[in-house]
Scaffold this motif. Sequence first.
Motif, mmCIF file in Angstrom:
data_model
loop_
_atom_site.group_PDB
_atom_site.id
_atom_site.type_symbol
_atom_site.label_atom_id
_atom_site.label_comp_id
_atom_site.label_asym_id
_atom_site.label_seq_id
_atom_site.Cartn_x
_atom_site.Cartn_y
_atom_site.Cartn_z
ATOM 1 N N LEU A 58 7.216 -34.460 -32.631
ATOM 2 C CA LEU A 58 6.254 -34.980 -31.670
ATOM 3 C C LEU A 58 5.201 -33.939 -31.343
ATOM 4 C CD1 LEU A 58 5.335 -36.818 -29.305
ATOM 5 C CD2 LEU A 58 7.076 -35.739 -27.961
ATOM 6 N N LEU A 59 5.670 -32.722 -31.070
ATOM 7 C CA LEU A 59 4.741 -31.648 -30.760
ATOM 8 C C LEU A 59 3.795 -31.381 -31.905
ATOM 9 C CD1 LEU A 59 6.589 -28.784 -28.963
ATOM 10 C CD2 LEU A 59 4.545 -29.938 -28.250
ATOM 11 N N LEU A 60 4.351 -31.385 -33.111
ATOM 12 C CA LEU A 60 3.549 -31.102 -34.289
ATOM 13 C C LEU A 60 2.452 -32.127 -34.474
ATOM 14 C CD1 LEU A 60 5.841 -30.181 -37.250
ATOM 15 C CD2 LEU A 60 3.847 -28.985 -36.473
ATOM 16 N N SER A 61 2.782 -33.387 -34.254
ATOM 17 C CA SER A 61 1.793 -34.393 -34.618
ATOM 18 C C SER A 61 0.828 -34.706 -33.501
ATOM 19 C CB SER A 61 2.474 -35.672 -35.083
ATOM 20 O OG SER A 61 3.304 -36.138 -34.071
ATOM 21 N N THR A 62 1.119 -34.342 -32.274
ATOM 22 C CA THR A 62 0.124 -34.617 -31.234
ATOM 23 C C THR A 62 -0.531 -33.355 -30.721
ATOM 24 O OG1 THR A 62 1.852 -34.576 -29.598
ATOM 25 C CG2 THR A 62 1.207 -36.716 -30.453
ATOM 26 N N ALA A 63 0.281 -32.408 -30.279
ATOM 27 C CA ALA A 63 -0.313 -31.246 -29.629
ATOM 28 C C ALA A 63 -0.983 -30.324 -30.622
ATOM 29 C CB ALA A 63 0.756 -30.487 -28.844
ATOM 30 N N MET A 64 -0.419 -30.195 -31.815
ATOM 31 C CA MET A 64 -0.994 -29.276 -32.776
ATOM 32 C C MET A 64 -2.244 -29.833 -33.417
ATOM 33 S SD MET A 64 0.489 -26.504 -32.980
ATOM 34 C CE MET A 64 -0.135 -25.956 -34.523
ATOM 35 N N LYS A 65 -2.489 -31.118 -33.225
ATOM 36 C CA LYS A 65 -3.702 -31.680 -33.780
ATOM 37 C C LYS A 65 -4.873 -31.453 -32.852
ATOM 38 C CE LYS A 65 -1.836 -34.122 -37.158
ATOM 39 N NZ LYS A 65 -0.935 -33.130 -37.612
ATOM 40 N N PHE A 66 -4.551 -31.073 -31.617
ATOM 41 C CA PHE A 66 -5.615 -31.048 -30.641
ATOM 42 C C PHE A 66 -6.622 -29.913 -30.848
ATOM 43 C CE2 PHE A 66 -7.790 -32.627 -27.331
ATOM 44 C CZ PHE A 66 -7.805 -31.883 -26.169
ATOM 45 N N PRO A 67 -6.207 -28.639 -31.058
ATOM 46 C CA PRO A 67 -7.231 -27.610 -31.253
ATOM 47 C C PRO A 67 -8.112 -27.804 -32.486
ATOM 48 C CG PRO A 67 -5.167 -26.608 -30.662
ATOM 49 C CD PRO A 67 -4.878 -28.026 -30.938
ATOM 50 N N PRO A 68 -7.565 -28.177 -33.665
ATOM 51 C CA PRO A 68 -8.502 -28.389 -34.778
ATOM 52 C C PRO A 68 -9.478 -29.536 -34.536
ATOM 53 C CG PRO A 68 -6.314 -28.109 -35.637
ATOM 54 C CD PRO A 68 -6.176 -28.267 -34.180
ATOM 55 N N THR A 69 -9.047 -30.560 -33.791
ATOM 56 C CA THR A 69 -9.996 -31.639 -33.515
ATOM 57 C C THR A 69 -11.081 -31.168 -32.565
ATOM 58 O OG1 THR A 69 -8.428 -32.453 -31.901
ATOM 59 C CG2 THR A 69 -8.619 -33.667 -33.949
ATOM 60 N N THR A 70 -10.732 -30.257 -31.648
ATOM 61 C CA THR A 70 -11.799 -29.755 -30.780
ATOM 62 C C THR A 70 -12.791 -28.921 -31.564
ATOM 63 O OG1 THR A 70 -10.404 -27.898 -30.179
ATOM 64 C CG2 THR A 70 -10.479 -29.741 -28.668
ATOM 65 N N ILE A 71 -12.285 -28.142 -32.517
ATOM 66 C CA ILE A 71 -13.208 -27.362 -33.340
ATOM 67 C C ILE A 71 -14.088 -28.286 -34.167
ATOM 68 C CG2 ILE A 71 -13.345 -25.711 -35.225
ATOM 69 C CD1 ILE A 71 -10.994 -24.334 -34.159
ATOM 70 N N LEU A 72 -13.462 -29.347 -34.677
ATOM 71 C CA LEU A 72 -14.217 -30.318 -35.458
ATOM 72 C C LEU A 72 -15.292 -30.981 -34.604
ATOM 73 C CD1 LEU A 72 -13.901 -31.261 -38.354
ATOM 74 C CD2 LEU A 72 -12.601 -33.155 -37.541
ATOM 75 N N LEU A 73 -14.937 -31.277 -33.354
ATOM 76 C CA LEU A 73 -15.904 -31.886 -32.462
ATOM 77 C C LEU A 73 -17.059 -30.945 -32.159
ATOM 78 C CD1 LEU A 73 -13.660 -33.663 -29.865
ATOM 79 C CD2 LEU A 73 -15.345 -34.709 -31.300
ATOM 80 N N LEU A 74 -16.723 -29.661 -31.991
ATOM 81 C CA LEU A 74 -17.775 -28.718 -31.652
ATOM 82 C C LEU A 74 -18.729 -28.514 -32.808
ATOM 83 C CD1 LEU A 74 -15.762 -26.033 -29.739
ATOM 84 C CD2 LEU A 74 -17.533 -27.472 -28.831
ATOM 85 N N THR A 75 -18.234 -28.618 -34.029
ATOM 86 C CA THR A 75 -19.076 -28.324 -35.181
ATOM 87 C C THR A 75 -19.516 -29.560 -35.919
ATOM 88 O OG1 THR A 75 -17.215 -28.181 -36.678
ATOM 89 C CG2 THR A 75 -17.827 -26.192 -35.518
ATOM 90 N N SER A 76 -19.314 -30.752 -35.313
ATOM 91 C CA SER A 76 -19.494 -31.971 -36.103
ATOM 92 C C SER A 76 -20.936 -32.242 -36.461
ATOM 93 C CB SER A 76 -18.935 -33.162 -35.350
ATOM 94 O OG SER A 76 -19.664 -33.333 -34.156
ATOM 95 N N HIS A 77 -21.883 -31.639 -35.735
ATOM 96 C CA HIS A 77 -23.262 -31.998 -36.033
ATOM 97 C C HIS A 77 -23.781 -31.291 -37.262
ATOM 98 C CE1 HIS A 77 -23.285 -28.479 -33.392
ATOM 99 N NE2 HIS A 77 -24.242 -28.054 -34.200
ATOM 100 N N SER A 78 -23.060 -30.262 -37.706
ATOM 101 C CA SER A 78 -23.586 -29.519 -38.842
ATOM 102 C C SER A 78 -22.715 -29.661 -40.068
ATOM 103 C CB SER A 78 -23.704 -28.038 -38.495
ATOM 104 O OG SER A 78 -22.488 -27.601 -37.975
ATOM 105 N N LEU A 79 -21.721 -30.569 -40.020
ATOM 106 C CA LEU A 79 -20.868 -30.741 -41.180
ATOM 107 C C LEU A 79 -21.395 -31.884 -42.029
ATOM 108 C CD1 LEU A 79 -17.439 -30.361 -39.502
ATOM 109 C CD2 LEU A 79 -18.631 -28.697 -40.835
ATOM 110 N N ASN A 80 -20.852 -31.977 -43.229
ATOM 111 C CA ASN A 80 -21.345 -32.943 -44.190
ATOM 112 C C ASN A 80 -20.756 -34.317 -43.885
ATOM 113 O OD1 ASN A 80 -22.568 -33.872 -46.388
ATOM 114 N ND2 ASN A 80 -21.362 -32.725 -47.873
ATOM 115 N N PRO A 81 -21.551 -35.315 -43.499
ATOM 116 C CA PRO A 81 -20.947 -36.588 -43.079
ATOM 117 C C PRO A 81 -20.312 -37.360 -44.220
ATOM 118 C CG PRO A 81 -23.237 -36.434 -42.379
ATOM 119 C CD PRO A 81 -23.010 -35.345 -43.331
ATOM 120 N N THR A 82 -20.901 -37.283 -45.408
ATOM 121 C CA THR A 82 -20.318 -38.052 -46.507
ATOM 122 C C THR A 82 -18.958 -37.501 -46.901
ATOM 123 O OG1 THR A 82 -21.549 -36.661 -48.028
ATOM 124 C CG2 THR A 82 -22.502 -38.778 -47.454
#
Lengths: 322, 86
Positions: A122-146
């Motif tokens: 449970l911890l692995l699939s919910t809590a550990m996903k949270f920091p990489p998604t925040t990084i993804l959110l912070l950098t999403s405007h400059s990543l390749n959308p396709t």
Amino acid sequence: FILMLSLTLGTMITITSNHWVTAWAGLEINTLAIIPLISKSHHPRAIEAATKYFLTQATASALMLFSSMTNAWSSGQWDITQLTNPSSCLLLTAAIAIKLGLTPFHFWFPEVLQGSSLTTALLLSTAMKFPPTTILLLTSHSLNPTLLSTMAIMSIALGGWMGLNQTQTRKILAFSSISHLGWMTIIITYNPKLTLLTFYLYSLMTTSIFLSMNSTNTLKLSTLMTSWTKAPMLNTTLMLTLLSLAGLPPLTGFLPKWLIIQELTKQEMTTTATIISMLSLLGLFFYLRLTYCSTITLPPNSSNKMKQWSIKKPVNTLTPTL
Amino acid sequence: FSWSSLGLAFHRTHLISSLLCLESIILSIYIALSIWPIKNQTSATLMQILILAFSACEASAGLAILIASTQTHVSDHLRNLNLLQC
């Protein structure tokens, strides 16, 4: 205790960071804190899961550090929201995809979930996903959308397909999390708030499923069939939660899918919207099979014995029916 | 860096070699980071120390996992890690 504290510390460090090294440090703290949690039982499967998890996460962290360094070389910035070098953006998407378990790099995820106990899974699939998604959110405007949308579509497809032949509940939940991650990343370049909403709802539903499975100790499909003798009310709420995770309309799980499809059609990407809704049918099949096995079927020797488990569950399973 | 990441991707039989490649990745990043301020006349020593500390922790955790896996599985080879069938 201490490991949980360090987990929350690592997550907090990564979330509140605007410099790459602090984000990397938070991610490493998370990895280090979860490794002893995975390998707490001295079962060989658990330790093998810990090795796989460690190797993948360590490579992803090193890749992330390297991409931030190349970015710093080309632009002199250690800021997270400014990524100018396109090759470092590519490396960064690869690193985050490895950490999250998106499709070209998802191979570690079912086996690691299978090898760990239910609460650590449970911890692995919910809590550990949270920091990489925040990084993804912070950098999403400059990543390749396709690139992101192809990875998302492939992960929804693979999550649906590979979950079809599984009998271990942890692997099924691993594939469901892969497909939900695909749903989350498909909308990230257009409307990041929807990604957050999907993540919150997904983590809520997944925690309730994991906790109810923890209380009835169902690790296989055959165990699911006899779980109605142990706590019948829990079984019905488990069924509702599973259907909500599948995304059926009157339940909460439909909400992120609906909003994502709406947003995609606003952005004139109707073919992707139809493709991902078709592919979520695959996932629907094994969710339906899980609910069918847990509630409707009767085992060969049906006995109504009530067993005692640690009961902390009914609070958490009623929330996804909101 | 790319050489050691290729070495990590194609490790053959021993887990120790993959840990070594991981360490060489981090070392190459460290060396590159220490060369960069010399060119641009800035100082990044706090970053260096932090990176070193965390990579040392990661390496020790990897070694502990290696020991644990050789206790339960018989040897170091990667072909033994197939208990979790797909």
